[in-house]
Design an enzyme around this catalytic site. Structure first.
Site, PDB file in Angstrom:
ATOM      1  N   LYS A  34       0.836  -1.204   0.000  1.00 26.90           N
ATOM      2  CA  LYS A  34       0.000   0.000   0.000  1.00 26.90           C
ATOM      3  C   LYS A  34       0.876   1.261   0.000  1.00 26.90           C
ATOM      4  CE  LYS A  34      -0.284  -0.303   5.038  1.00 26.90           C
ATOM      5  NZ  LYS A  34      -1.116  -0.769   6.175  1.00 26.90           N
ATOM      6  N   ARG A 141     -10.593  -0.074  15.152  1.00 29.37           N
ATOM      7  CA  ARG A 141     -10.644   0.643  13.880  1.00 29.37           C
ATOM      8  C   ARG A 141     -11.654  -0.095  13.010  1.00 29.37           C
ATOM      9  NH1 ARG A 141      -4.648   1.514  11.511  1.00 29.37           N
ATOM     10  NH2 ARG A 141      -5.313  -0.331  10.415  1.00 29.37           N
ATOM     11  N   TYR A 272      17.128  30.152   4.295  1.00 25.20           N
ATOM     12  CA  TYR A 272      16.055  31.007   4.799  1.00 25.20           C
ATOM     13  C   TYR A 272      16.180  31.227   6.302  1.00 25.20           C
ATOM     14  CZ  TYR A 272      13.424  30.352   0.425  1.00 25.20           C
ATOM     15  OH  TYR A 272      13.022  30.336  -0.873  1.00 25.20           O
ATOM     16  N   MET A 320      12.579  24.048  -0.086  1.00 24.07           N
ATOM     17  CA  MET A 320      11.777  23.140  -0.909  1.00 24.07           C
ATOM     18  C   MET A 320      12.655  22.298  -1.831  1.00 24.07           C
ATOM     19  SD  MET A 320       8.568  23.986  -3.424  1.00 24.07           S
ATOM     20  CE  MET A 320       7.519  24.676  -2.170  1.00 24.07           C
TER      21      MET A 320
HETATM   22  C1  LIG Z   1      -0.357  -1.801   6.790  1.00 23.37           C
HETATM   23  C2  LIG Z   1      -0.995  -3.030   7.294  1.00 23.37           C
HETATM   24  C3  LIG Z   1      -0.237  -4.193   7.506  1.00 23.37           C
HETATM   25  C4  LIG Z   1       1.274  -4.219   7.378  1.00 23.37           C
HETATM   26  O1  LIG Z   1       1.850  -3.794   8.587  1.00 23.37           O
HETATM   27  P1  LIG Z   1       3.454  -3.742   8.793  1.00 23.37           P
HETATM   28  O2  LIG Z   1       3.595  -3.287  10.181  1.00 23.37           O
HETATM   29  O3  LIG Z   1       3.972  -2.748   7.800  1.00 23.37           O
HETATM   30  O4  LIG Z   1       3.969  -5.105   8.544  1.00 23.37           O
HETATM   31  C5  LIG Z   1      -0.913  -5.348   7.864  1.00 23.37           C
HETATM   32  N1  LIG Z   1      -2.247  -5.341   8.038  1.00 23.37           N
HETATM   33  C6  LIG Z   1      -3.005  -4.237   7.880  1.00 23.37           C
HETATM   34  C7  LIG Z   1      -4.478  -4.302   8.090  1.00 23.37           C
HETATM   35  C8  LIG Z   1      -2.399  -3.050   7.512  1.00 23.37           C
HETATM   36  O5  LIG Z   1      -3.146  -1.946   7.369  1.00 23.37           O
END
Ligand SMILES: *Cc1c(COP(=O)(O)O)cnc(C)c1O
Length: 382
Positions: A34, A141, A272, A320
């Site tokens: 992701k 969550r 800056y 930047m």
């Molecule tokens: C991001 C995520 C993971 C991966 O977690 P890491 O700590 O990066 O290994 C696993 N499960 C869910 C639901 C996540 O959102």
């Protein structure tokens, strides 16, 4: 020569996946790619992870699933490629459902209303949707807090011709905090285990998964059928320690060069706000990298860059597009010299964990913060 680049060592990523698989024994590895693979570049990393033995890929959003399917890395069942399972972890809007299903991704379900919407959309799109029913065992969550509801949802999914029950899962809140945890990690596991067992008893082929990277190292009891690993596949330490201690090798290096070298008299300022003034006559190098690339301004006067095999302090405000380093009163550094913000040079190394500690954050945020202006350049043999 590139102004700046993120070198992504796909051989190291593959090696990290192999390392995790050895830790997992028989459980499957799902590589979490992701957020553009935590800033590393999703498509190349997904390919390298499957070369390293990951048999599933996870993303957070439908758009991310579509990117992988479009590149032919995963998903698109009923279409072409599809020997690697794809799972979208996040909550989806109605529009995103169609995108995720179109990409051939499995999706998470934790309410009856969403289960019905999914079945309707799957029927319209002409194929069953694969579903992982989610239990909130204490993350607070996404997921259902009610174990009986999870079991009932799994049964409803299995009974629906437009859906296919693929998994039951949960997510840990404190896997990476063994010192502060006070047993919460194992309490979550104990809440999830009977729910997973009930689902498995009714639906024997289902994939049960809970562990993230930290959990994989923390307890083999959490491995179950599959682990979802993100941070560790990138060679970053889930506990913010030295990744080498767990046999992980960092994948990303952030590299630029010294674009200019200038002589400063004592008292002359860089950048800056004049937040640094030369305490003595010295040489200052200008590196064309800044917060427009994702190098956080909060690191101004508070991090090092490797030049000529040595640590050089960043001096003055990071702007930047540029930052400045103190090369010292005598220097043989010439314009064009390599400058390393994350990674190794000579015998020195600057790790994402170090920058995270300076920023009061975690290594995840350091690499994920790198912006699109920095080209990701694959290196190493996937
Ligand atoms: C991001 C995520 C993971 C991966 O977690 P890491 O700590 O990066 O290994 C696993 N499960 C869910 C639901 C996540 O959102």
């Amino acid at each position: 020569m590139e102004r700046a680049l993120a070198r992504v060592d796909l051989g190291a990523l593959r090696g990290n996946c192999e390392r995790l698989r050895a830790e997992l024994g028989g459980a499957r590895l799902c590589a979490v790619v992701k957020a553009n693979a935590y800033g590393h570049g999703a498509v190349d990393c997904a390919r390298a992870a499957s070369a390293g033995g990951a048999t599933a890929l996870a993303v957070a959003t439908a758009g991310e699933a579509a990117e992988l399917a479009g590149a032919g890395v995963a998903g698109m069942r009923g279409g072409d490629p599809g020997d690697v399972d794809l799972l979208t972890l996040g909550a989806l809007t109605d529009d995103e459902v169609d995108v995720a299903l179109g990409a051939g991704s499995a999706v998470g379900v934790w309410t009856e209303g969403f289960r019905q919407l999914l079945a309707t959309r799957a029927r319209a799109l002409g194929g069953p949707a694969r579903v992982h029913v989610k239990h909130d065992s204490g993350m607070g969550r996404l997921g259902s807090l009610d174990g009986e509801e999870v079991v009932a949802l799994a049964a409803a999914v299995a009974a629906d011709p437009d859906l296919e029950l693929a998994g039951v899962w949960t997510h840990f809140a404190t896997a990476d905090e063994p010192d502060e945890d006070d047993g919460y990690f194992f309490a979550q596991l104990e809440r999830f285990e009977p729910v997973a067992a009930a689902v498995r008893a009714a639906h024997p082929g289902v994939t049960v998964h809970a562990a993230n990277s930290a959990a994989v190292f923390r307890s083999a009891r959490s491995h179950l059928d599959m682990a979802r690993c993100g941070i560790a596949i990138y060679g970053l330490d889930p506990f913010q320690d030295d990744p080498a201690a767990r046999g992980l090798a960092p994948v990303l290096s952030l590299v630029s060069h010294v674009a200019a070298v200038k002589r400063f008299g004592a008292g002359q300022s860089a950048g800056y706000g004049r937040r640094w003034r030369a305490p003595r006559d010295t040489w200052v190098g200008v590196v064309p990298l800044g917060y427009g690339d994702g190098v956080r301004r909060a690191l101004s006067n508070d991090c090092d860059v490797l030049v000529g095999g040595r640590r050089r302090p960043v001096v003055g405000t990071i702007s930047m597009d540029n930052l400045t380093v103190d090369l010292g009163p005598d220097t043989d550094v010439e314009p064009g010299a390599e400058a390393v913000l994350i990674g190794r040079q000579g015998g020195e190394e600057i790790r994402a964990e170090e920058l995270a500690a300076r920023l009061g954050t975690i290594n995840y945020e350091v690499t994920t913060a790198l912006l699109p202006r920095v080209p990701r350049v694959p290196a190493g043999d996937p």
